[in-house]
Enzyme design. Structure first.
Site, PDB file in Angstrom:
ATOM      1  N   GLU A   4      -0.849  -8.703   4.944  1.00 23.56           N
ATOM      2  CA  GLU A   4      -0.725  -8.819   6.407  1.00 23.56           C
ATOM      3  C   GLU A   4      -2.081  -8.739   7.103  1.00 23.56           C
ATOM      4  OE1 GLU A   4      -0.237  -6.128   4.728  1.00 23.56           O
ATOM      5  OE2 GLU A   4      -0.800  -4.349   5.898  1.00 23.56           O
TER       6      GLU A   4
ATOM      7  N   CYS B 121       0.844  -1.199   0.000  1.00 22.17           N
ATOM      8  CA  CYS B 121       0.000   0.000   0.000  1.00 22.17           C
ATOM      9  C   CYS B 121       0.885   1.257   0.000  1.00 22.17           C
ATOM     10  CB  CYS B 121      -0.963  -0.063   1.182  1.00 22.17           C
ATOM     11  SG  CYS B 121      -2.366   1.044   0.996  1.00 22.17           S
TER      12      CYS B 121
ATOM     13  N   HIS C  89      -3.331  -5.738   1.004  1.00 22.87           N
ATOM     14  CA  HIS C  89      -2.651  -5.937   2.290  1.00 22.87           C
ATOM     15  C   HIS C  89      -2.585  -7.412   2.682  1.00 22.87           C
ATOM     16  CE1 HIS C  89      -2.433  -1.737   3.809  1.00 22.87           C
ATOM     17  NE2 HIS C  89      -3.470  -1.538   3.007  1.00 22.87           N
TER      18      HIS C  89
END
Lengths: 77, 225
Positions: free
Chosen positions: B199, B89, B197
């Site tokens: 994560e 990002c 994302h």
């Protein structure tokens, strides 16, 4: 020395912001607007002996992203 | 062998903790936390992560200020030595602004901030970040961005596609990205930038675990090296 740097999107790069502004102008009833491009102005106050090369360098390294943007330097005196 | 990773925090980063949690969960070792104003990275890193967020309030352009912060000189040097660098990002925006990846991330074509889970197609499953996926596999990963509209000129797009450097594409283009590109590798294959994302998809409680394989791939790649 006062310097104005005008940063604009390169021709051919789609400008979603400009398109939204264009749309809004039409919504307000303004006729005959063919296109809108939104850019950025950066005003600098630099030492009088600042070279043109140094100004170009500032634009290319930080003020503009050369992948998507062009810049123009105006010396305001 | 412990996996020695670092997560860089810029002023305005807000996914640094999520990134650290994901890296610790997968590797078993907590990453080192590095502040943007540090001049040097810790020695002997196996992995560097640039997290999401709004570094420097997105002043000038997303990622432009962070790309010129002191720590980025060391990150560039490490990337050139072959250390894996992942930018997610805002981290992806920083990597393009720093010249470590081609192209630029522009305002979403819709002008809207997009925050939802999207389907991605894995294009390249040969990289150290993507070896745990199959080519053509569809995965679901959250996006949350305003400036994720990937742009590069046609020659650059042809080149990175020809070199297999498109890691992920949007199965459904959510932001106007050229050729649906969601993630890009550098020429050497050790730097990956992506808007989604991973994560945020490493625990069933996140609603999905499709991001796990990315971190597992990186840990396995180190174990093999």
């Amino acid at each position: 020395m006062k310097i104005r740097v005008l940063v604009s999107l390169k021709p051919g790069v789609l400008d979603p912001q400009g398109r939204a502004v264009h749309h809004a102008l039409e919504g307000l009833g303004f006729k005959g607007v063919d296109d809108v491009r939104v850019g950025r102005t950066v005003e600098l106050d630099v030492a009088d002996d600042t070279s043109d090369e140094a100004l170009d360098d500032m634009c290319q390294k930080l003020l503009a992203n050369m992948v998507i943007e062009n810049y123009r330097i105006e010396k305001l005196g | 062998m412990a996996f020695r990773s670092a997560v860089i925090t810029f002023p305005g980063s807000n996914c640094d903790r999520d990134m650290a949690v994901a890296l610790e969960q997968v590797s078993g070792t907590a990453p080192l936390r590095v502040w943007h104003a540090d001049a040097d990275l810790p020695e002997g890193l196996d992995f560097i992560a640039l997290p999401g967020g709004f570094s420097y309030g997105d002043y000038l352009r997303s990622g432009a200020m962070a790309a010129n912060s002191p720590i980025m000189r060391s990150v560039k040097a490490a990337a050139e030595r072959g250390v894996p660098v992942l930018g997610v990002c805002n981290g992806f925006q920083v990597l393009t602004e720093a010249g470590l990846l081609p192209g630029a991330l522009m305002r979403n074509a819709s002008q809207n901030f997009i925050c939802r889970t999207v389907a991605l197609t894995v294009e390249n499953s040969q990289s150290l970040f993507t070896a745990g996926y199959a080519s053509g596999q569809t995965i679901r990963i959250p996006v949350a961005h305003h400036d994720g509209n990937y742009f590069a000129d046609e020659d650059t797009l042809d080149r990175i596609e020809g070199e297999g450097r498109v890691a992920f594409r949007y199965a459904e283009n959510c932001n106007g990205s050229r050729r649906d590109i969601a993630g890009v590798l550098n020429a050497a294959g050790n730097v990956l930038g992506m808007m989604p994302h991973p994560e945020r998809a490493v625990d069933a409680a996140h609603g999905g675990t499709d991001g796990l394989a990315l971190f597992e791939s990186a840990v396995k790649a180190l174990a093999k090296a």
